[in-house]
Design a protein around this motif. Sequence first.
Motif, short mmCIF file in Angstrom:
data_model
loop_
_atom_site.label_atom_id
_atom_site.label_comp_id
_atom_site.label_asym_id
_atom_site.label_seq_id
_atom_site.Cartn_x
_atom_site.Cartn_y
_atom_site.Cartn_z
N LYS A 41 -47.37 -36.80 -4.71
CA LYS A 41 -47.54 -37.54 -5.96
C LYS A 41 -47.13 -36.59 -7.08
O LYS A 41 -47.65 -35.47 -7.15
CB LYS A 41 -49.00 -37.97 -6.14
N PRO A 42 -46.21 -37.01 -7.92
CA PRO A 42 -45.78 -36.14 -9.01
C PRO A 42 -46.97 -35.66 -9.85
O PRO A 42 -47.84 -36.44 -10.23
CB PRO A 42 -44.85 -37.03 -9.84
N GLY A 43 -47.02 -34.36 -10.09
CA GLY A 43 -48.08 -33.78 -10.91
C GLY A 43 -49.39 -33.52 -10.18
O GLY A 43 -50.36 -33.10 -10.79
N SER A 44 -49.43 -33.79 -8.88
CA SER A 44 -50.64 -33.57 -8.09
C SER A 44 -50.30 -32.75 -6.85
O SER A 44 -49.17 -32.79 -6.37
CB SER A 44 -51.25 -34.90 -7.64
N PRO A 45 -51.30 -32.04 -6.31
CA PRO A 45 -51.05 -31.30 -5.08
C PRO A 45 -50.74 -32.24 -3.91
O PRO A 45 -51.24 -33.37 -3.89
CB PRO A 45 -52.35 -30.55 -4.82
N ASN A 46 -49.94 -31.77 -2.98
CA ASN A 46 -49.67 -32.56 -1.78
C ASN A 46 -50.97 -32.74 -1.00
O ASN A 46 -51.91 -31.95 -1.13
CB ASN A 46 -48.62 -31.89 -0.92
N PHE A 47 -50.99 -33.77 -0.19
CA PHE A 47 -52.20 -34.11 0.57
C PHE A 47 -51.78 -34.60 1.94
O PHE A 47 -50.75 -35.27 2.08
CB PHE A 47 -52.97 -35.21 -0.18
N GLN A 48 -52.56 -34.28 2.97
CA GLN A 48 -52.28 -34.79 4.31
C GLN A 48 -53.48 -35.60 4.76
O GLN A 48 -54.62 -35.12 4.77
CB GLN A 48 -52.01 -33.66 5.29
#
Length: 86
Positions: A41-48
Amino acid sequence: MKSLKTTILSLAVLAGVTGALVTNAAESTVGQDPTVYNWTKPGSPNFQGTVSAAQSNYNCSGAGSVCATGTRVSGTGPLNATIRFN
């Protein structure tokens, strides 16, 4: 006495059939791993995580514009997934 034997036999057959059906239902869902994605998500940390975990993490589970996109890491779901803003 014959009626008692018939009743017991009927209950045994019913229990066997019910047990077989319950076992099949349990086996059909137990072996399935949830589909996990790498989310961006632009502007947010990646998430799994799963779709529902990503919706919770990014606080978006609606039908608006695109909130985050995911690429499958494991499981049997679609190769790509999209969650949307509320």
